[in-house]
Design an enzyme around this catalytic site. Structure first.
Site, PDB file in Angstrom:
ATOM      1  N   CYS A  12       0.740  -1.067   0.012  1.00 37.88           N
ATOM      2  CA  CYS A  12       0.111  -0.023  -0.102  1.00 37.88           C
ATOM      3  C   CYS A  12       1.020   1.168   0.008  1.00 37.88           C
ATOM      4  O   CYS A  12       2.225   1.251   0.095  1.00 37.88           O
ATOM      5  CB  CYS A  12      -0.825  -0.097   1.344  1.00 37.88           C
ATOM      6  SG  CYS A  12       0.227   0.066   2.976  1.00 37.88           S
ATOM      7  N   CYS A  94       2.879   6.342   8.552  1.00 39.41           N
ATOM      8  CA  CYS A  94       1.773   6.442   7.590  1.00 39.41           C
ATOM      9  C   CYS A  94       0.902   7.791   7.752  1.00 39.41           C
ATOM     10  O   CYS A  94       0.590   7.731   8.772  1.00 39.41           O
ATOM     11  CB  CYS A  94       1.046   5.201   7.240  1.00 39.41           C
ATOM     12  SG  CYS A  94      -0.370   5.780   5.868  1.00 39.41           S
ATOM     13  N   GLU A 124      -0.376  -0.512  15.577  1.00 36.47           N
ATOM     14  CA  GLU A 124      -0.961   0.914  15.262  1.00 36.47           C
ATOM     15  C   GLU A 124      -1.949   1.199  16.344  1.00 36.47           C
ATOM     16  O   GLU A 124      -1.889   2.588  16.804  1.00 36.47           O
ATOM     17  CB  GLU A 124      -1.802   0.992  14.199  1.00 36.47           C
ATOM     18  CG  GLU A 124      -2.292   2.036  13.818  1.00 36.47           C
ATOM     19  CD  GLU A 124      -3.401   1.845  12.305  1.00 36.47           C
ATOM     20  OE1 GLU A 124      -3.159   1.078  11.335  1.00 36.47           O
ATOM     21  OE2 GLU A 124      -4.674   2.317  12.782  1.00 36.47           O
ATOM     22  N   SER A 259       1.771  -5.613   2.737  1.00 35.80           N
ATOM     23  CA  SER A 259       3.203  -5.622   3.308  1.00 35.80           C
ATOM     24  C   SER A 259       3.965  -6.757   2.309  1.00 35.80           C
ATOM     25  O   SER A 259       5.140  -7.052   2.848  1.00 35.80           O
ATOM     26  CB  SER A 259       3.251  -5.799   4.879  1.00 35.80           C
ATOM     27  OG  SER A 259       2.604  -6.959   5.210  1.00 35.80           O
TER      28      SER A 259
HETATM   29  S1  SF4 Z   1       0.104   1.742   6.104  1.00 34.03           S
HETATM   30 FE1  SF4 Z   1      -2.096   1.273   6.654  1.00 34.03          FE
HETATM   31  S2  SF4 Z   1      -3.360   3.257   6.679  1.00 34.03           S
HETATM   32 FE2  SF4 Z   1      -1.150   3.428   5.487  1.00 34.03          FE
HETATM   33  S3  SF4 Z   1      -1.712   3.152   3.366  1.00 34.03           S
HETATM   34 FE3  SF4 Z   1      -0.974   1.257   4.191  1.00 34.03          FE
HETATM   35  S4  SF4 Z   1      -2.792   0.154   5.150  1.00 34.03           S
HETATM   36 FE4  SF4 Z   1      -3.132   2.306   4.807  1.00 34.03          FE
END
Ligand code: SF4
Length: 276
Positions: A12, A94, A124, A259
């Site tokens: 992501c 993030c 988190e 991830s």
């Molecule tokens: S780290 Fe978590 S909050 Fe940030 S983009 Fe990825 S899934 Fe979304």
């Protein structure tokens, strides 16, 4: 045999950004470590280690140098402790997580009782809790929402990777607890996109391969969702693929957690295609 990739899969935005920040830091030299593994993917953690970014579990392990805060974020105390120890801090939290942390802080400052909807042990969620000055209540289940006492002002934030459906259910229950409720829907679209795309694909194939760390909560969730629709295997790398899985399979779907690095997805895809 057909092999289809999910419309949304793998890294992501927040994870890509954190890894880029860590790599840039490694190339600038000096001792740098992430506080906790940068992502829940052992192969990526190992690769970064080879590139010069190690991992420590606590600031006490750092004699000096740079500490990199991973995308899950940390509480304000950690920044203060790092400063006290003379460490340089590189913040790869993030921005979506940062928003949830600061929202929790603002709600507490404005006199709200704060609820974080999320998994109690997720790092988190712990970081959002710490930003709430340790005052928020973490609610993970409908039973816990039911038991939450009525209050004058209620502010709600959410773990960014929490299930949208479960968030709605719990938030609806909490609406009954106060006349003044502020809901900040801090769920990140990356999770929703990956889950929806995985389910769509799982409905069309004979078998799903879900790639990602066995310690990755979001990958495990993807595997659970896919398993509701078809035969599903959760693997970390292509080396785990077994010949017998492919018997009588005509169409395979592939997805990967937020991830999971691209190179691992490519390896699995290629290995499956070689059987086609
Ligand atoms: S780290 Fe978590 S909050 Fe940030 S983009 Fe990825 S899934 Fe979304």
């Amino acid at each position: 045999m057909e092999v289809v990739l999910a419309d949304y899969l793998g890294f992501c935005y927040g994870v890509k950004r954190a890894i880029k920040i860590a790599r840039e830091n490694a190339s600038s030299g000096g001792n740098s470590c992430t506080l906790g593994p940068i992502i829940h993917n052992p192969q990526m953690v190992e690769r970064l280690k080879r590139e010069g970014v190690g991992t420590v579990d606590s600031l006490e392990e750092m004699p000096g140098g740079t500490i990199i805060i991973r995308s899950h974020g940390v509480g304000p105390e950690v920044y203060a402790q790092a400063k006290q120890r003379g460490l340089e801090v590189v913040d790869a939290t993030c921005p979506h997580v940062k928003k949830a942390q600061l929202s929790a802080k603002e709600l507490v400052d404005d006199g709200y009782s704060v609820v974080i909807i999320g998994e109690k042990r997720h790092p988190e969620v712990r970081s959002i809790f710490e930003w709430s000055d340790h005052k928020a209540e973490i609610i993970e289940t409908e039973e816990e929402a039911e038991a939450f006492p009525p209050c004058a002002k209620l502010g709600i934030v959410c773990q960014t990777t929490f299930s949208g459906a479960k968030f709605r259910q719990i938030a609806m229950q909490l609406l009954e607890k106060s006349r003044d409720v502020r809901i900040l829907r801090t769920i990140c679209t990356a999770t929703d996109q990956r889950q929806t795309a995985a389910i769509d694909l799982a409905e069309q194939v004979d078998m799903m391969l879900v790639i990602g760390g066995k310690n990755s909560a979001n990958t495990t969730r993807l595997a659970q969702l896919c398993a509701e629709h078809c035969l599903t295997y959760h693997i970390e790398t292509a080396a785990e693929l077994r010949d017998e899985w492919f018997d009588k399979i005509k169409k395979i779907g592939i997805t990967a957690g937020a991830s999971t690095p691209d190179w691992i997805i490519k390896e699995v895809y290629k290995k499956c295609q070689n059987r086609a």
